[in-house]
Motif scaffolding. Structure first.
Motif: not given
Length: 293
Positions: A128-149
């Protein structure tokens, strides 16, 4: 150079979650419940799980820690996961990696119900993540996005160089940074142990994500002036001067690289706290999705 302080950013996320959890409770709804499973007594795993349990308490989640000896039969562990899958009071399940050699991490991950896969490792979640559908994002990559945000870093059009291609960090973050949105809209190059001219490629990177698990691998001559450095690595290196007998090193030679950067994460205190914050956000999402039916 500005430090991307993961402790500060994660605290802001936890403060927001604490308010949202209190609102759930005020309206008579169940608060999120995370179950962590720890097999054996690996020192680093003990530390990580304790930090996750503490973070749950801090924001008002329920948390349960289930321990098994490192000799536990795989079938017994899988049976426990299946039991938790059907427990309506459990919102998120995580099994701390690594696991003993006789237990297949892949089989364990595949057994977790995708609706409770708050670590974001199940194949259905990744798909789902690869397809851009709503889902849980793996925690470390998600954490990186949240940090940039959190630091309002504009990534649009930037060249992101990802060093490492693991399923846990390298591959997911390369996909997420190439997705539409911000953080995102990057041109991404994934490098690994067989990449030729690695240093040359790194020098073209506006953003470097170092996630290969080799202490101080990224040197100053691999980084261009003004680059944004996200250091995911964390390795215990022997140090007789420390009470613990070791110190933590990232994948980046911080002292040499930091003066060249516009932004850089420290180790520890950078991506690590953000991984836990992302796990909490995924667990809260799992809880609210269940309540919305």
């Amino acid at each position: 150079m500005q430090l991307l302080n993961g402790k500060e950013a994660s605290q802001a996320i936890k403060d927001e979650l604490k308010i949202e959890v209190a609102q759930l409770a005020t309206h008579g709804n169940a608060v999120p419940h995370l179950v962590a499973i720890l097999v054996g007594n690996n020192g680093a795993s003990e530390t990580y799980v304790a930090a996750k349990v503490k973070a749950c308490e801090e924001v008002g989640f329920r948390s349960t820690l289930i321990r098994f000896e490192d000799t536990v039969p795989a079938r017994q562990l899988l049976d426990k996961i299946r039991e938790l899958n059907t427990d309506i009071e459990v919102d998120g399940i995580l099994v701390q990696l690594p696991l003993p050699d006789h237990i297949s991490a892949e089989e364990v991950i595949n057994t977790i119900d995708p609706s409770k896969d708050v670590d974001g490792f199940h194949p259905a979640t990744v798909g789902k993540m690869v397809l851009g559908q709503p889902t849980f994002i793996p925690a470390t990559p998600y954490g990186i996005l949240l940090l940039l945000e959190h630091y309002k870093i504009d990534t649009k059009g930037k060249h992101a160089v990802v060093i490492g291609r693991s399923h846990i960090v390298g591959r997911p973050i390369s996909i997420l940074l190439s997705n539409p949105g911000n953080p995102g809209n990057c041109t991404v190059t994934v490098c690994h142990s067989h990449t030729k001219n690695l240093a040359e490629i790194c020098r073209t990177g506006d953003i470097i994500i170092a996630a290969l698990g080799r202490p101080e691998f990224v040197k100053a001559d691999m980084v261009k002036d003004g680059a944004i450095i996200i250091d995911v690595g964390i390795t215990r290196v022997e140090d007789a001067t420390k009470k613990s007998g070791f110190k933590l090193k990232g994948d980046v030679d911080f002292e040499a690289v930091a003066p060249k950067c516009s932004y850089i994460t420290p180790v520890p205190g950078g991506v690590g706290p953000m991984t836990i914050a992302a796990l909490l956000k995924n667990t809260f999402k799992a809880c609210t999705m269940k309540q919305e039916g």
